[in-house]
Scaffold this motif. Structure first.
Motif, PDB file in Angstrom:
ATOM      1  N   SER A 112       0.826  -1.203   0.000  1.00  0.00           N
ATOM      2  CA  SER A 112       0.000   0.000   0.000  1.00  0.00           C
ATOM      3  C   SER A 112       0.865   1.260   0.000  1.00  0.00           C
ATOM      4  O   SER A 112       0.567   2.236  -0.696  1.00  0.00           O
ATOM      5  CB  SER A 112      -0.919   0.002   1.224  1.00  0.00           C
ATOM      6  OG  SER A 112      -1.784  -1.112   1.201  1.00  0.00           O
ATOM      7  N   LEU A 113       1.938   1.224   0.784  1.00  0.00           N
ATOM      8  CA  LEU A 113       2.852   2.373   0.794  1.00  0.00           C
ATOM      9  C   LEU A 113       3.507   2.559  -0.568  1.00  0.00           C
ATOM     10  O   LEU A 113       3.721   3.695  -1.015  1.00  0.00           O
ATOM     11  CB  LEU A 113       3.923   2.182   1.879  1.00  0.00           C
ATOM     12  CG  LEU A 113       3.430   2.241   3.324  1.00  0.00           C
ATOM     13  CD1 LEU A 113       4.576   1.964   4.283  1.00  0.00           C
ATOM     14  CD2 LEU A 113       2.801   3.590   3.630  1.00  0.00           C
ATOM     15  N   LEU A 114       3.804   1.448  -1.232  1.00  0.00           N
ATOM     16  CA  LEU A 114       4.372   1.554  -2.577  1.00  0.00           C
ATOM     17  C   LEU A 114       3.388   2.213  -3.536  1.00  0.00           C
ATOM     18  O   LEU A 114       3.788   2.998  -4.406  1.00  0.00           O
ATOM     19  CB  LEU A 114       4.761   0.162  -3.097  1.00  0.00           C
ATOM     20  CG  LEU A 114       5.939  -0.529  -2.417  1.00  0.00           C
ATOM     21  CD1 LEU A 114       6.236  -1.865  -3.104  1.00  0.00           C
ATOM     22  CD2 LEU A 114       7.192   0.348  -2.453  1.00  0.00           C
ATOM     23  N   VAL A 115       2.098   1.897  -3.383  1.00  0.00           N
ATOM     24  CA  VAL A 115       1.078   2.520  -4.225  1.00  0.00           C
ATOM     25  C   VAL A 115       1.072   4.031  -4.019  1.00  0.00           C
ATOM     26  O   VAL A 115       1.031   4.818  -4.977  1.00  0.00           O
ATOM     27  CB  VAL A 115      -0.318   1.934  -3.921  1.00  0.00           C
ATOM     28  CG1 VAL A 115      -1.407   2.754  -4.610  1.00  0.00           C
ATOM     29  CG2 VAL A 115      -0.399   0.487  -4.381  1.00  0.00           C
ATOM     30  N   VAL A 116       1.139   4.457  -2.755  1.00  0.00           N
ATOM     31  CA  VAL A 116       1.131   5.893  -2.463  1.00  0.00           C
ATOM     32  C   VAL A 116       2.385   6.572  -2.993  1.00  0.00           C
ATOM     33  O   VAL A 116       2.325   7.614  -3.655  1.00  0.00           O
ATOM     34  CB  VAL A 116       0.996   6.125  -0.941  1.00  0.00           C
ATOM     35  CG1 VAL A 116       1.109   7.609  -0.613  1.00  0.00           C
ATOM     36  CG2 VAL A 116      -0.328   5.582  -0.434  1.00  0.00           C
TER      37      VAL A 116
END
Length: 338
Positions: A112-116
């Motif tokens: 999820s952090l990679l998506v952001v």
């Protein structure tokens, strides 16, 4: 508002460009009267200027240095080893206490952090609409966290749909009220810095922060509420849509009561510096609360809480539809979401 963190990280390389460079060293000696420290960097020893409040440093401490124009400055303690240790403790605790789901939860959080960082932030930095890309990123985050951690089944699909519906409704309310209150998006020092940088719609960025900041709590309440309905449907397969919804909301009302308190306190804890200003600013309270920094924090708190409140009945309704008449099998099963 937490989205500001990622824009700060994005800006750091640009701010660091120029003749200067960063180093990591260890303090060998301090001379507080001169405001300097003897620092070891690799096999070299340098004299570095201390900040005005140099008393917080000690001999043997690892620090971050900045060199520019022939001078070396002590900027910050080196916190990365401590942060890595804290993250390692968190990951170990999640793996030991949460077992398989804990490990999948960590993986989902990382993705999820990679998506952001690699989807939302670069597109907004390139001039894209923060609201659009934050919403698209939210969908990606939800797909990763909900399905990866809890599997693909009726329960997780109901939770996902309930969460998305709540996010969309909060987004609509945020657009309506922020325009009505005449927000500019300039409610923090980070926003002022981004305005100087240019190319970012600060009001849309504020709205995006409200949406992204509620995702974690929304996912949690939605999955829990869907699980309650699934257990009810398994206990009595004769329950229809209305009966499942009514019984599920009996638990949901308790959920709502605790959620309001939890989220308001979480937002209040993050806004303590602003609240402290209330005791020092001579401006009357009615006019102080009218200023954008205070009004924006209150709006974020209320909108996030509204999202959680809406997630309970919406998810309960979705889950009641999926599990009506005993569909989907027992809790822990892998029923299909159709």
């Amino acid at each position: 508002m937490r989205l500001w963190i990622w824009f700060g990280l994005l800006l750091l390389p640009a701010l660091a460009q120029g003749e200067g460079r960063y180093l990591v060293g260890r303090i060998l000696a301090l001379e507080a009267n001169r405001g300097v420290a003897l620092v070891e960097v690799g096999d070299r020893r340098l004299e570095a200027l201390l900040p005005v409040d140099g008393g917080r440093y000690r001999v043997g401490q690892r620090v971050v240095l900045y060199q520019e124009g022939g001078r070396t400055y002590v900027t910050e303690p080196d916190r990365i080893p401590w942060l890595l240790g804290l993250l390692g403790l968190f990951a170990l605790s999640a793996a030991l206490l949460g077992r398989g789901k804990g490990v999948r939860g960590l993986l989902g959080t990382f993705l999820s952090l990679l998506v952001v960082v690699y989807f939302v932030v670069p597109r907004v930095a390139a001039g894209g609409n923060p609201l659009l890309f934050a919403f698209l990123g939210s969908v990606g985050v939800l797909l990763l966290t909900v399905y990866l951690v809890h599997g693909v089944n009726r329960k997780t699909t109901a939770a996902l749909l309930g969460t998305l519906a709540s996010v969309a409704f909060v987004l609509f309310l945020a657009l309506f009220f922020t325009r009505g209150m005449g927000f500019t998006g300039l409610a923090s020092e980070e926003a002022l810095l981004l305005r100087q940088w240019g190319g970012v719609d600060l009001l849309s960025l504020f709205l995006a922060g409200v949406v992204v900041g509620t995702l974690g709590a929304l996912t949690d309440v939605s999955v829990t509420q869907a699980a309650v309905v699934q257990a009810l449907a398994h206990a009595n397969p004769r329950f229809g849509l209305g009966e499942l919804y009514r019984r599920g909301m009996e638990v949901g009302y308790d959920h709502i009561g605790s959620l309001v308190n939890t989220l308001v306190l979480a937002y209040a804890a993050g806004s303590l510096p602003l609240f402290l200003l209330l005791t020092r600013d001579p401006t009357p309270l009615r006019f102080l609360l009218n200023t954008e920094p205070f009004a924006a924090e209150i709006a974020s708190m209320v909108l996030g809480s509204l999202g959680l409140l809406l997630a309970v009945p919406l998810t309960t309704l979705m889950a009641a539809w999926f599990f009506r008449g005993g569909r989907g099998g027992p809790p822990g099963g892998h029923g299909h979401p159709h």
